[in-house]
Design an enzyme around this catalytic site. Structure first.
Site, PDB file in Angstrom:
ATOM      1  N   CYS A 175      22.598  53.299  27.134  1.00  0.00           N
ATOM      2  CA  CYS A 175      22.762  52.311  28.202  1.00  0.00           C
ATOM      3  C   CYS A 175      21.548  51.414  28.324  1.00  0.00           C
ATOM      4  O   CYS A 175      21.632  50.314  28.832  1.00  0.00           O
ATOM      5  CB  CYS A 175      22.988  53.003  29.533  1.00  0.00           C
ATOM      6  SG  CYS A 175      24.174  54.304  29.397  1.00  0.00           S
TER       7      CYS A 175
ATOM      8  N   ASN B 228      19.871  63.323  28.963  1.00  0.00           N
ATOM      9  CA  ASN B 228      20.490  62.701  27.791  1.00  0.00           C
ATOM     10  C   ASN B 228      19.475  62.150  26.795  1.00  0.00           C
ATOM     11  O   ASN B 228      19.790  61.951  25.638  1.00  0.00           O
ATOM     12  CB  ASN B 228      21.436  61.580  28.230  1.00  0.00           C
ATOM     13  CG  ASN B 228      20.820  60.658  29.261  1.00  0.00           C
ATOM     14  OD1 ASN B 228      20.376  61.113  30.318  1.00  0.00           O
ATOM     15  ND2 ASN B 228      20.766  59.382  28.968  1.00  0.00           N
TER      16      ASN B 228
ATOM     17  N   GLN C 146      26.112  65.799  29.651  1.00  0.00           N
ATOM     18  CA  GLN C 146      25.587  66.175  28.329  1.00  0.00           C
ATOM     19  C   GLN C 146      25.769  67.656  28.009  1.00  0.00           C
ATOM     20  O   GLN C 146      25.477  68.072  26.883  1.00  0.00           O
ATOM     21  CB  GLN C 146      24.097  65.812  28.229  1.00  0.00           C
ATOM     22  CG  GLN C 146      23.831  64.311  28.204  1.00  0.00           C
ATOM     23  CD  GLN C 146      24.266  63.622  26.909  1.00  0.00           C
ATOM     24  OE1 GLN C 146      24.432  64.261  25.867  1.00  0.00           O
ATOM     25  NE2 GLN C 146      24.475  62.326  26.972  1.00  0.00           N
TER      26      GLN C 146
ATOM     27  N   SER D 220      32.253  63.947  31.275  1.00  0.00           N
ATOM     28  CA  SER D 220      32.779  62.776  30.577  1.00  0.00           C
ATOM     29  C   SER D 220      33.363  63.211  29.232  1.00  0.00           C
ATOM     30  O   SER D 220      32.696  63.902  28.462  1.00  0.00           O
ATOM     31  CB  SER D 220      31.644  61.777  30.355  1.00  0.00           C
ATOM     32  OG  SER D 220      32.119  60.677  29.628  1.00  0.00           O
ATOM     33  N   ALA D 221      34.602  62.771  28.951  1.00  0.00           N
ATOM     34  CA  ALA D 221      35.300  63.257  27.750  1.00  0.00           C
ATOM     35  C   ALA D 221      34.666  62.781  26.444  1.00  0.00           C
ATOM     36  O   ALA D 221      34.677  63.497  25.451  1.00  0.00           O
ATOM     37  CB  ALA D 221      36.766  62.816  27.800  1.00  0.00           C
TER      38      ALA D 221
HETATM   39  N1  PLP Z   1      25.404  60.766  32.772  1.00  0.00           N
HETATM   40  C1  PLP Z   1      24.807  61.080  31.627  1.00  0.00           C
HETATM   41  C2  PLP Z   1      23.760  62.152  31.602  1.00  0.00           C
HETATM   42  C3  PLP Z   1      25.139  60.408  30.444  1.00  0.00           C
HETATM   43  O1  PLP Z   1      24.526  60.725  29.296  1.00  0.00           O
HETATM   44  C4  PLP Z   1      26.141  59.407  30.501  1.00  0.00           C
HETATM   45  C5  PLP Z   1      26.487  58.620  29.283  1.00  0.00           C
HETATM   46  O2  PLP Z   1      25.631  58.230  28.516  1.00  0.00           O
HETATM   47  C6  PLP Z   1      26.754  59.124  31.736  1.00  0.00           C
HETATM   48  C7  PLP Z   1      26.352  59.823  32.844  1.00  0.00           C
HETATM   49  C8  PLP Z   1      27.816  58.085  31.851  1.00  0.00           C
HETATM   50  O3  PLP Z   1      29.032  58.565  31.350  1.00  0.00           O
HETATM   51  P1  PLP Z   1      30.207  57.524  30.968  1.00  0.00           P
HETATM   52  O4  PLP Z   1      29.784  56.822  29.738  1.00  0.00           O
HETATM   53  O5  PLP Z   1      31.412  58.407  30.756  1.00  0.00           O
HETATM   54  O6  PLP Z   1      30.387  56.634  32.143  1.00  0.00           O
END
Ligand code: PLP
Length: 388
Positions: free
Chosen positions: A325, A151, A179, A199-200
């Site tokens: 994050c 990401n 991603q 993830s939507a």
């Molecule tokens: N995994 C990856 C590679 C991500 O980029 C993200 C979100 O930034 C997530 C997991 C987490 O997804 P969610 O925001 O739907 O919990």
């Protein structure tokens, strides 16, 4: 001022068609899918329709899709689920040092509970070596988890090769494809994965909904206990509007994906070329060709990433230093450090992630604005002065 949104890896705007598809499930079609009367069955039907769309997109069977509250839950469920269900076979997990926190923190949690985790290194382009995966396997290994694409710096990992290693050794293989799903081709059989997270909100769907693909026959312990929803794999009344929106987003992605990937790749390459030409002491992070169509990640010497992001924001441009994050923490990115970048360069990183409504004019504006911002910041930079 018209804002230019270039942070689609953090989240995407919800597509108007998706919102339209969701709305009836807040109002007329509000039933609980577990109810046997028609309101309930209408909602249940909508969930099953969405499940089919998600399954079709990744080459899975409908019953192999478990809806979750997002990518984080899918990652947690995959890793903890396999770990706890297969403890009697072994306690070793292999992952990479560049995973999203949803994977890394889950692994750290398990380490505190007696599991052993190997965090594989990556090369300077952020690539995991399938040979390293092979070498890390022991007779206690129960799970391999390597993300499909990163990401932060967009590198696409050699998942199919790692899948072959995992299959030969008969070890569960999970990939975090948050991603990639809806952006590039993802097929669970071609990749050879047993578990895959989605993830939507990364593909123009709503936030708070995602899914885990679980290959038929896999042994996983559920961690949500309660009702019998999702074939007893995930208790709790389903997020019907969210799931319907996810299904619609997948349907749209399927129709537009290949054309969009081509268009966005062109804009991405324009942006990369422009940045490298117009700014001194800048380097592209991540793999040059095996990267997400939308991702541009650069390190700019003698400038802090946060200062660039804030100054861009003043010009109406949204970008980030890396993962959404960790953007509130001042620690440099674990991903860039794992790729061998020195702290100063990891601190000076900037990520643009392009999307469906990004235009050539917007890219030109970034190329016009950013060199000025960097010149201004460098003029004040103690980092640069200390080098003179
Ligand atoms: N995994 C990856 C590679 C991500 O980029 C993200 C979100 O930034 C997530 C997991 C987490 O997804 P969610 O925001 O739907 O919990």
């Amino acid at each position: 001022m018209r804002r230019i949104y270039l942070d689609h890896a953090a989240t995407t705007p919800t597509h108007p068609e998706v919102v339209k598809a969701m709305l009836p499930y807040f109002t007329d079609a509000f039933g609980n899918p577990s109810s046997i009367y028609s309101y309930g069955q209408e909602a249940k039907g909508a969930i099953e329709e969405a499940r089919k769309k998600v399954a079709d997109l990744i080459g899975a069977r409908d019953e192999e899709i478990v809806f979750t509250s997002g990518g984080t839950e899918a990652d947690n469920q995959a890793i903890k689920g396999v770990a706890y269900a297969n403890e009697s076979r072994g306690n070793h997990i292999i992952t990479s040092s560049i995973e999203h926190h949803a994977v890394l923190e889950t692994c750290k949690f398990l380490e505190k509970r007696g599991f052993d985790v190997t965090y594989l290194p990556v090369d300077e382009s952020g690539m995991v070596d399938p040979g390293d995966v092979q070498k890390a396997i022991t007779n206690k290994t129960i799970l391999i988890s390597v993300m499909h694409a990163n990401n932060e710096m967009g590198t696409i990992e050699p998942i199919a090769e790692i899948g072959r290693v995992a299959r030969k050794a008969e070890i569960y293989f999970h990939t975090d494809a948050v991603q990639t799903v809806g952006h590039i081709l993802v097929n669970v059989n071609e990749l050879g994965v047993d578990l895959l997270s989605m993830s939507a909100h990364k593909l123009y769907g709503p936030k708070g909904v995602g899914a885990l693909y679980v290959r038929k026959g896999s042994r996983l312990t559920p961690f949500m206990h309660g009702g019998e929803q999702e074939r007893r794999q995930r208790a709790s009344t389903e997020n019907v509007p969210g799931i319907v929106g996810f299904g619609k987003a997948v349907e749209l992605a399927r129709q537009e994906m290949s054309q969009e990937a081509e268009r966005i790749t062109y804009l991405r390459d324009q942006l990369i070329k422009g940045l490298l030409e117009r700014i001194d002491h800048v380097r592209l992070n991540g793999h040059h060709t095996k990267r997400l169509p939308s991702n541009v990640n650069v390190s700019v010497e003698y400038v802090e990433g946060e200062s660039m992001v804030l100054n861009l924001d003043l010009e109406g441009i949204c970008a980030s230093t890396g993962s959404a994050c960790s953007s509130s923490s001042l620690e440099p990115s674990h991903v860039l450090l794992a790729m061998g970048l020195p702290h100063e360069l990891a601190h000076g990183s900037l990520r643009f992630s392009l999307g469906k409504w990004t235009t050539e004019e917007e890219i030109k504006r970034v190329l016009d604005v950013l060199p000025r911002i960097i010149a201004k910041l460098r003029a004040m930079s103690p980092l640069l002065k200390s080098r003179k």
